[in-house]
Design an enzyme around this catalytic site. Structure first.
Site, PDB file in Angstrom:
ATOM      1  N   GLU A 105      -6.571   3.537  -5.881  1.00 10.81           N
ATOM      2  CA  GLU A 105      -7.824   3.656  -5.139  1.00 10.81           C
ATOM      3  C   GLU A 105      -8.512   4.939  -5.582  1.00 10.81           C
ATOM      4  O   GLU A 105      -8.008   6.036  -5.346  1.00 10.81           O
ATOM      5  CB  GLU A 105      -7.584   3.713  -3.623  1.00 10.81           C
ATOM      6  CG  GLU A 105      -8.911   3.745  -2.855  1.00 10.81           C
ATOM      7  CD  GLU A 105      -8.789   4.271  -1.434  1.00 10.81           C
ATOM      8  OE1 GLU A 105      -9.676   3.964  -0.623  1.00 10.81           O
ATOM      9  OE2 GLU A 105      -7.827   5.001  -1.136  1.00 10.81           O
ATOM     10  N   ASP A 110      -3.015   4.687  -2.468  1.00 13.50           N
ATOM     11  CA  ASP A 110      -4.090   5.210  -1.640  1.00 13.50           C
ATOM     12  C   ASP A 110      -4.604   6.551  -2.176  1.00 13.50           C
ATOM     13  O   ASP A 110      -3.825   7.391  -2.628  1.00 13.50           O
ATOM     14  CB  ASP A 110      -3.559   5.386  -0.211  1.00 13.50           C
ATOM     15  CG  ASP A 110      -4.610   5.785   0.790  1.00 13.50           C
ATOM     16  OD1 ASP A 110      -5.588   5.034   0.934  1.00 13.50           O
ATOM     17  OD2 ASP A 110      -4.446   6.844   1.433  1.00 13.50           O
ATOM     18  N   ASP A 115       0.866  -1.176   0.000  1.00 15.26           N
ATOM     19  CA  ASP A 115       0.000   0.000   0.000  1.00 15.26           C
ATOM     20  C   ASP A 115       0.905   1.230   0.000  1.00 15.26           C
ATOM     21  O   ASP A 115       1.724   1.395   0.906  1.00 15.26           O
ATOM     22  CB  ASP A 115      -0.864  -0.015   1.263  1.00 15.26           C
ATOM     23  CG  ASP A 115      -2.276   0.485   1.020  1.00 15.26           C
ATOM     24  OD1 ASP A 115      -2.404   1.494   0.311  1.00 15.26           O
ATOM     25  OD2 ASP A 115      -3.222  -0.116   1.550  1.00 15.26           O
ATOM     26  N   HIS A 172     -11.143  -2.748   3.528  1.00 10.06           N
ATOM     27  CA  HIS A 172     -11.016  -2.336   4.926  1.00 10.06           C
ATOM     28  C   HIS A 172     -11.801  -1.072   5.261  1.00 10.06           C
ATOM     29  O   HIS A 172     -11.806  -0.648   6.420  1.00 10.06           O
ATOM     30  CB  HIS A 172      -9.537  -2.117   5.259  1.00 10.06           C
ATOM     31  CG  HIS A 172      -8.913  -1.022   4.453  1.00 10.06           C
ATOM     32  ND1 HIS A 172      -8.686  -1.127   3.101  1.00 10.06           N
ATOM     33  CD2 HIS A 172      -8.480   0.218   4.797  1.00 10.06           C
ATOM     34  CE1 HIS A 172      -8.143  -0.007   2.654  1.00 10.06           C
ATOM     35  NE2 HIS A 172      -8.012   0.824   3.659  1.00 10.06           N
ATOM     36  N   ASP A 173     -12.438  -0.465   4.275  1.00  9.37           N
ATOM     37  CA  ASP A 173     -13.194   0.769   4.501  1.00  9.37           C
ATOM     38  C   ASP A 173     -14.705   0.571   4.447  1.00  9.37           C
ATOM     39  O   ASP A 173     -15.452   1.499   4.763  1.00  9.37           O
ATOM     40  CB  ASP A 173     -12.811   1.827   3.454  1.00  9.37           C
ATOM     41  CG  ASP A 173     -11.430   2.400   3.685  1.00  9.37           C
ATOM     42  OD1 ASP A 173     -11.000   2.482   4.847  1.00  9.37           O
ATOM     43  OD2 ASP A 173     -10.765   2.763   2.692  1.00  9.37           O
TER      44      ASP A 173
END
Length: 540
Positions: A267, A204, A102, A328-329
């Site tokens: 993302e 990200d 990430d 994860h969000d």
């Protein structure tokens, strides 16, 4: 299975997201770590995974659990050492598993040496590495921009009498990507990991990286409702998705392409047409801008079918599709659509054209876990407690076995474990032919071995209020028909044109496997099948 020649690995791989704090704790401190991941690589290989994406493991004060980076070229001691990472990389590659890190380029921690120096004075050589600005004549913030995590996005610094911009927490100041020195420093951070042998990055909040040079106010959102995050009060047309971001993404692509068969996945939460721009005008942007359509849409067959077709139709000529059902969000898949439809969703994810990304635990049907207010750890939940927006419920420890703490750790973990862990775990499901895990493994193994599924074309066949049907075909003549019932009521799929013959190879209900299909195909509620079609003209 060996990879097809001249097809990049990331086009045929199934990617598995690991949230390292919650995957496996080897050093018994209640927090997952790199040694824990190493200990589970055999499981991932058995499952058929070809790449792992590891959420941030860099040094960080953990204000946002690693998305506040204080050193882009180090390992947080919570997770282990650089030697541990090197071993993880070697062990993964030995199992034909690619490793994605990430990368968090939009902002740093406020404890990063760059920001500490930038904050020292207006004359600091790194002042322009971040977004500093005078307030308005009345002393208020430079504009009306909001933080994703609640409140205003500008923080006053009394020492230098200016505001700095933070799109997320005030402990996460945004970098000024208009500064060429910032660009080169971040590209060098990418090169550090590429030199080590990582196979690429998930980048990200890619669409946040450049802001409007004039810092114009964002307009009000006419569709805002009180239950939404305060960030949604405005349309972020000036604080995100600026035209200049694409040149930055193209440079990132150059950095990665210099290392050969590596990948950048962006993302990006944007409507389809805006999302497509991140592939770049000459396919020189992100290899895959993440496609979050299935995370956001109502689980309704006509809408899902239309969205798939819209996405396929919008892709640039050389653009490769991808699909995501959890991360994860967002709330977990099983909690969004229920256990039965989660099995149907697994078939959809792993038979659509394009690269699928699987969130840890979804393969065993993990649920969101209720976290009491006094145990909330997520800053989004802590900053907006009245809106119930904590992401902790989808980040709870992986459920490996029925041992205490689900086999994740020998001590109490950083977040509580689901009370259902004794029956919902890898060990209980691994040898159960009817389990969610067995379904995922069969689908992944089938996809890995069939060019029609991992490279072939996608052709929509039918969509009703209940079902979706489509074909996957390879250039070599192998073909599959997928029929999915997205409701709990029985339905019928009627073959109306050319009568297709074939046999069910994978089904949400294993009893259906190995059965031939008829002209009329009846599915029970919450059922999906994958049919290997006979070649046209085969009368045997």
């Amino acid at each position: 299975m060996s990879m097809p020649e001249n097809v990049p690995w990331w086009k045929t791989a199934v990617i598995y997201q690991i949230y390292p704090r919650s995957f496996s704790d080897a050093n018994r401190d209640g927090i997952g770590d790199l040694q824990g991941i190493i200990g589970k690589l055999d499981y991932l290989q058995w499952l058929g995974i070809r790449a792992i994406w590891i959420s941030p493991i860099y040094p960080s004060p953990m204000a946002d659990f690693g998305y506040d980076v204080s050193d882009y070229t180090g390992i947080n001691p919570i997770f282990g050492t650089m030697a541990d990472f090197d071993r993880l990389l070697n062990e993964a590659h030995a199992r034909d598993l690619n490793v994605l890190l990430d990368f968090v380029p939009n902002h740093t921690s406020d404890r990063h040496p760059w920001f500490i120096e930038s904050k020292r004075s207006k004359a600091s050589p790194k002042r322009d590495w971040y977004i500093w600005h005078d307030g308005k004549p009345d002393g208020s913030a430079p504009n009306n921009w909001k933080s994703v995590f609640g409140g205003d996005a500008w923080e006053w610094d009394a020492d230098t009498e200016q505001y700095y911009y933070h799109g997320f927490l005030k402990e996460q100041p945004d970098l000024n990507w208009r500064n060429s020195a910032v660009q080169e420093a971040m590209y060098n951070a990418m090169r550090f990991w590429l030199d080590k042998g990582v196979d690429g990055f998930r980048v990200d909040v890619m669409w946040h990286m450049i802001k409007d040079a004039q810092l114009r106010d964002n307009p009000p959102n006419p569709d805002y409702v009180e239950s939404q995050p305060t960030y949604n009060q405005l349309l972020p047309v000036y604080s995100t998705d600026q035209p200049e971001v694409h040149a930055i993404v193209a440079e990132m692509r150059k950095v990665v392409d210099a290392y050969g068969d590596r990948v950048i996945i962006g993302e990006i939460y944007l409507p389809i047409q805006q999302l497509m721009a991140y592939y770049g005008p000459q396919n020189d942007g992100a290899h895959m801008p993440f496609n979050f359509l299935l995370l956001n849409l109502p689980w309704h067959a006509p809408e899902i079918s239309a969205a798939i077709d819209q996405y396929e139709g919008a892709l640039p000529a050389e653009g490769w599709p991808n699909w995501v059902l959890g991360n994860h969000d967002r709330p977990r898949l099983t909690s969004r659509i229920g256990e039965h439809q989660a099995r149907v969703a697994a078939v959809l994810l792993l038979t659509l054209r394009g690269t699928p990304t699987l969130y840890y635990g979804d393969e065993i049907g993990m649920h969101d876990v209720p976290i009491p207010a006094e145990e909330i750890r997520d800053p989004q939940g802590l900053n907006m407690p009245d809106k119930d927006l904590s992401r902790d419920p989808c980040r709870t420890p992986m459920q490996w076995s029925d041992r205490p703490y689900a086999g994740f750790s020998e001590v109490a973990p950083w977040l509580r474990v689901d009370k259902k862990y004794a029956r919902v775990n890898v060990e209980a499901q691994r040898n159960n032919y009817f389990s969610m895990l067995s379904l995922y493994r069969k689908l992944i193994q089938l996809r890995n071995g069939e060019p029609a599924l991992n490279q072939g074309t996608y052709t929509p066949i039918s969509s009703t209020d209940q079902l979706i049907a489509y074909r996957r075909d390879s250039p070599h003549g192998d073909s599959f028909l997928i029929i999915l019932n997205l409701t709990s009521r029985p339905c019928r799929y009627r073959q109306t044109d050319l009568l297709l013959k074939g046999q069910v190879v994978v089904a949400t209900a294993p009893e259906l496997e190995d059965t031939p299909i008829e002209a009329d195909i009846y599915l029970s509620g919450d059922e999906g099948i994958v049919v290997r079609l006979e070649p046209i003209g085969n009368t045997s």
